[in-house]
Structure formats: structure tokens, C-alpha cells
Design a protein around this motif. Structure first.
Motif, short mmCIF file in Angstrom:
data_model
loop_
_atom_site.label_atom_id
_atom_site.label_comp_id
_atom_site.label_asym_id
_atom_site.label_seq_id
_atom_site.Cartn_x
_atom_site.Cartn_y
_atom_site.Cartn_z
N GLU A 153 2.13 55.85 72.47
CA GLU A 153 3.49 56.34 72.50
C GLU A 153 4.11 56.26 71.11
O GLU A 153 3.86 55.32 70.37
CB GLU A 153 4.33 55.52 73.48
CG GLU A 153 3.89 55.66 74.92
CD GLU A 153 3.99 57.08 75.43
OE1 GLU A 153 4.99 57.76 75.11
OE2 GLU A 153 3.07 57.52 76.15
N THR A 154 4.92 57.26 70.78
CA THR A 154 5.59 57.27 69.49
C THR A 154 7.01 57.79 69.66
O THR A 154 7.45 58.10 70.78
CB THR A 154 4.79 58.10 68.46
OG1 THR A 154 5.30 57.87 67.15
CG2 THR A 154 4.86 59.59 68.80
N SER A 155 7.74 57.93 68.58
CA SER A 155 9.14 58.35 68.65
C SER A 155 9.23 59.86 68.88
O SER A 155 8.31 60.62 68.55
CB SER A 155 9.85 58.01 67.35
OG SER A 155 9.35 58.81 66.28
N PRO A 156 10.34 60.34 69.45
CA PRO A 156 10.53 61.79 69.61
C PRO A 156 10.44 62.53 68.28
O PRO A 156 9.92 63.65 68.23
CB PRO A 156 11.92 61.89 70.23
CG PRO A 156 12.12 60.60 70.94
CD PRO A 156 11.43 59.57 70.09
N GLU A 157 10.95 61.93 67.20
CA GLU A 157 10.91 62.57 65.89
C GLU A 157 9.48 62.83 65.45
O GLU A 157 9.15 63.91 64.95
CB GLU A 157 11.61 61.68 64.86
CG GLU A 157 11.59 62.23 63.44
CD GLU A 157 12.17 61.27 62.43
OE1 GLU A 157 12.94 61.72 61.55
OE2 GLU A 157 11.85 60.06 62.49
N VAL A 158 8.60 61.85 65.65
CA VAL A 158 7.21 62.00 65.25
C VAL A 158 6.48 62.99 66.17
O VAL A 158 5.71 63.83 65.71
CB VAL A 158 6.51 60.62 65.23
CG1 VAL A 158 5.00 60.78 65.05
CG2 VAL A 158 7.09 59.76 64.12
N ARG A 159 6.76 62.90 67.46
CA ARG A 159 6.12 63.84 68.39
C ARG A 159 6.53 65.28 68.07
O ARG A 159 5.69 66.19 68.09
CB ARG A 159 6.49 63.47 69.83
CG ARG A 159 5.73 64.28 70.88
CD ARG A 159 5.90 63.68 72.26
NE ARG A 159 5.29 62.35 72.35
CZ ARG A 159 4.00 62.14 72.57
NH1 ARG A 159 3.18 63.17 72.70
NH2 ARG A 159 3.53 60.91 72.65
N ASP A 160 7.80 65.48 67.75
CA ASP A 160 8.26 66.82 67.37
C ASP A 160 7.54 67.31 66.12
O ASP A 160 7.16 68.49 66.03
CB ASP A 160 9.76 66.81 67.12
CG ASP A 160 10.58 66.77 68.40
OD1 ASP A 160 10.02 66.99 69.49
OD2 ASP A 160 11.80 66.49 68.31
N VAL A 162 4.56 66.63 65.08
CA VAL A 162 3.19 67.03 65.41
C VAL A 162 3.19 68.38 66.13
O VAL A 162 2.43 69.29 65.79
CB VAL A 162 2.50 65.95 66.25
CG1 VAL A 162 1.14 66.43 66.75
CG2 VAL A 162 2.34 64.66 65.43
N GLU A 163 4.04 68.51 67.13
CA GLU A 163 4.09 69.77 67.89
C GLU A 163 4.50 70.94 67.00
O GLU A 163 3.93 72.04 67.10
CB GLU A 163 5.05 69.63 69.06
CG GLU A 163 4.56 68.65 70.13
CD GLU A 163 5.57 68.42 71.23
OE1 GLU A 163 6.70 68.96 71.13
OE2 GLU A 163 5.24 67.71 72.20
N ARG A 164 5.44 70.71 66.11
CA ARG A 164 5.92 71.79 65.25
C ARG A 164 4.92 72.13 64.14
O ARG A 164 4.86 73.28 63.71
CB ARG A 164 7.29 71.42 64.67
CG ARG A 164 8.38 71.43 65.73
CD ARG A 164 9.64 70.73 65.27
NE ARG A 164 10.70 70.79 66.28
CZ ARG A 164 11.81 70.06 66.25
NH1 ARG A 164 12.01 69.21 65.22
NH2 ARG A 164 12.71 70.16 67.20
N THR A 165 4.14 71.15 63.70
CA THR A 165 3.10 71.46 62.73
C THR A 165 2.03 72.33 63.36
O THR A 165 1.52 73.27 62.73
CB THR A 165 2.48 70.16 62.17
OG1 THR A 165 3.51 69.34 61.61
CG2 THR A 165 1.45 70.47 61.09
N HIS A 166 1.71 72.05 64.61
CA HIS A 166 0.76 72.91 65.32
C HIS A 166 1.32 74.32 65.48
O HIS A 166 0.60 75.32 65.30
CB HIS A 166 0.43 72.31 66.69
CG HIS A 166 -0.67 73.02 67.40
ND1 HIS A 166 -0.44 73.90 68.45
CD2 HIS A 166 -2.02 73.02 67.21
CE1 HIS A 166 -1.59 74.40 68.87
NE2 HIS A 166 -2.56 73.88 68.14
N THR A 268 3.49 62.37 58.14
CA THR A 268 3.05 63.74 57.93
C THR A 268 2.02 64.13 58.98
O THR A 268 1.32 63.27 59.54
CB THR A 268 2.47 63.89 56.51
OG1 THR A 268 1.97 65.21 56.31
CG2 THR A 268 1.36 62.90 56.25
N ALA A 269 1.95 65.42 59.26
CA ALA A 269 0.98 65.94 60.24
C ALA A 269 0.32 67.19 59.68
O ALA A 269 0.87 67.86 58.79
CB ALA A 269 1.66 66.25 61.57
N GLN A 270 -0.86 67.50 60.23
CA GLN A 270 -1.61 68.68 59.77
C GLN A 270 -2.48 69.20 60.91
O GLN A 270 -3.00 68.43 61.73
CB GLN A 270 -2.51 68.30 58.58
CG GLN A 270 -3.35 69.45 58.04
CD GLN A 270 -4.30 69.02 56.95
OE1 GLN A 270 -4.63 67.84 56.81
NE2 GLN A 270 -4.78 69.97 56.17
#
Length: 288
Positions: A153-160, A162-166, A268-270
Motif C-alpha cells: 500500500e502507498t499514498s494516493p499521490e504515489v499511486r496517481d 504510477v497510473e498517470r505515467t502509464h 519517480t515512475a517509468q
């Protein structure tokens, strides 16, 4: 556990180089300081494209496996072992192993690490982001892909993020069409990322891939016009791999000359696919 008192990652301890059976064909750069020059362009015939697809499928399936087992308490070195074993079990060579001296079979970039993180004894914690980048070399070609996994589980900010990077990757892919300049890909990605105030990494890019791991073709993820004006052609193969951050796009490099972190240590996400330009758009070559 290689993190400092504030939780920022620091270099860990590497395990010995992993064994690749002698019957598996190595890329021509293994054992050399630099790869041979790429001289044959980025447009491939149908037979070679299908070879890239087969290599890319192995890479994608390796990520499927990693995603099914990744959990808190694992080390990034364990992830490397899983990816390495999967790739060689399918008769392929893990492309990063020995590329310009890189010591491992994939990259694990955790939290503030943008890219090229070297697997070591770093222990993955609940809520971490782990970007796994893996490439397989089979029948003379490479298939390159990566995904960012949320561990627990992580924060909504981090989950967003990741989803938005995809989604940024998807938008970059949708911008692909023959006759367009490659910089339209970055324009599509950056215009989307700016809606959320994300940093868009500029200095690490997509690239031509196929018979060479990196051909020299650059695919930017930001609006770089009029730079990077190569024209997309049917049969052209390259990666799109946007890196978005919760802060700056600026970066630092560790002393290993590989690990790249955000300068402000924001997360960061990729995501990445290898694809081929078709008459109607793009065909993704790194699917399971």
C-alpha cells in the motif's frame, strides 16, 4: 539496509555476476568496453520484427512473473535473480549484463531512482516503488520493456503518479504515425504530464532498438521541437519510456556511473514498450 537516516537510498552490496549457459548466444558487446557501431538504420523487415516480438515477449513475461512475487522484504538482487533465471530459461540473454560494463541482468530503480538502478542488497519496503527494466536478446535482436510496481500500500499521490505515467506512455504510443517527426511523441507526453505538475525527465530517452540495444535514434519524452526531428517510417522500431517525477526533472548520478536519482529526491515512475511503426500507428512488440 542501504538507506540513510532520512530514508534516501544509498549504494548497497552487489552479489557476484550471474552465470549464463555457454549455449546461449551473447550480444557482440559482451566482454568489450563499448558496443559496435550501429550502421543499418532503424527500419526492419517483417521477419526481423517478428524476432524482436519474440524477444520482447520474453521480457514482458519476465515482468509478469516479477510482478506476481514482488513483496516487502525482498531485495532488489532477488528480483535480478528471478528475471535472470526466466530469461535464460527461454534461451535468451539478459541484454544489460555486460553492456558497457553494467554488472546485472536488469535494472531496479526504487523510489527516487529515475533509471539504471543496479540490483543489490536493498530491501524493498511497504509502499516502495520499484521500476524494473529488462531486455532480452534472442536470435540477434533485443526486446526492451519496463514497468513500475507499487509494493503493498502507498499514498494516493504515489499511486496517481504510477497510473498517470502509464497513461503518458499510452499517449506517446498513440502519437506514433508514419510521416510525423519523433518529437511529437514527447509533445504528447509532456502536455499530459504538465496537467498534474509532474517533472518530465529530459536527459534519458527512448531509443532505437533491434539488432543493437541502442541504435543512436533518440525518442524524447518532452516537447523538444525543432530538435529530434527524425521522421517516423513504417517498419521503424524504437522504445518509448517516459519518466515522470513528483518534483524536478533534474538529476544526480551516483559514483557507479549508472544510478540516476532525482536531484530533489522526489519519487519517480517509468513505463516502457518497444514498438514498430505501422501504416496506421504503432504495434507494440513487448506484450505477453
Amino acid at each position: 539496509m542501504p538507506r540513510d537516516a532520512t530514508g534516501v537510498l544509498i549504494p548497497g552490496v552487489l552479489s557476484p555476476e550471474r552465470h549464463v549457459p555457454s549455449n546461449i548466444i551473447r550480444p557482440p558487446y559482451v566482454g568489450k568496453t563499448t558496443p559496435p557501431a550501429h550502421t543499418t538504420g532503424d527500419v526492419y523487415d517483417a521477419e526481423t520484427i517478428e524476432k524482436i516480438r519474440r524477444a520482447g515477449k520474453i521480457s514482458s513475461q519476465a515482468l509478469d512473473l516479477i510482478g506476481s512475487v514482488i513483496k516487502p522484504g525482498m531485495t532488489t538482487d532477488e528480483i535480478d535473480q528471478i528475471g535472470h533465471d526466466f530469461v535464460i530459461s527461454h534461451g535468451a540473454y539478459p541484454s544489460t549484463l555486460g553492456y558497457r560494463g553494467y554488472p546485472k541482468s536488469l535494472c531496479t530503480s526504487v523510489n527516487e531512482v529515475i533509471c539504471h538502478g543496479i540490483p543489490d542488497d536493498t530491501v524493498i519496503q511497504e509502499g516502495d516503488l520499484v521500476n524494473v527494466d529488462i531486455t532480452s536478446y534472442l536470435d540477434g535482436v533485443h526486446g526492451d520493456t519496463n514497468r513500475t510496481f507499487i509494493v503493498g500500500e502507498t499514498s494516493p499521490e504515489v499511486r496517481d503518479l504510477v497510473e498517470r505515467t502509464h497513461e503518458a506512455l499510452n499517449r506517446g504510443i498513440k502519437a506514433v504515425a508514419p510521416g510525423r517527426e519523433v518529437n511529437v511523441i514527447g509533445r504528447a507526453i509532456e502536455s499530459y504530464a504538465k496537467r498534474f505538475g509532474y517533472g518530465v525527465v529530459r536527459d534519458f530517452t527512448g531509443h532505437g532498438v533491434g539488432t543493437s540495444f541502442h541504435s543512436g535514434l533518440i525518442i524524447p519524452h518532452y516537447d523538444s521541437a525543432p530538435l529530434y526531428n527524425d521522421i517516423m517510417e513504417v517498419g521503424m522500431v524504437f522504445t518509448i519510456e517516459p519518466m515522470l517525477t513528483l518534483g524536478t526533472h533534474e538529476w544526480d548520478m551516483w559514483a557507479d556511473d549508472w544510478t540516476v536519482t532525482t536531484k530533489d529526491k522526489s519519487w519517480t515512475a517509468q513505463f516502457e514498450h518497444t514498438l514498430v511503426v505501422t501504416e496506421t500507428g504503432a504495434d507494440i512488440l513487448t506484450l505477453s
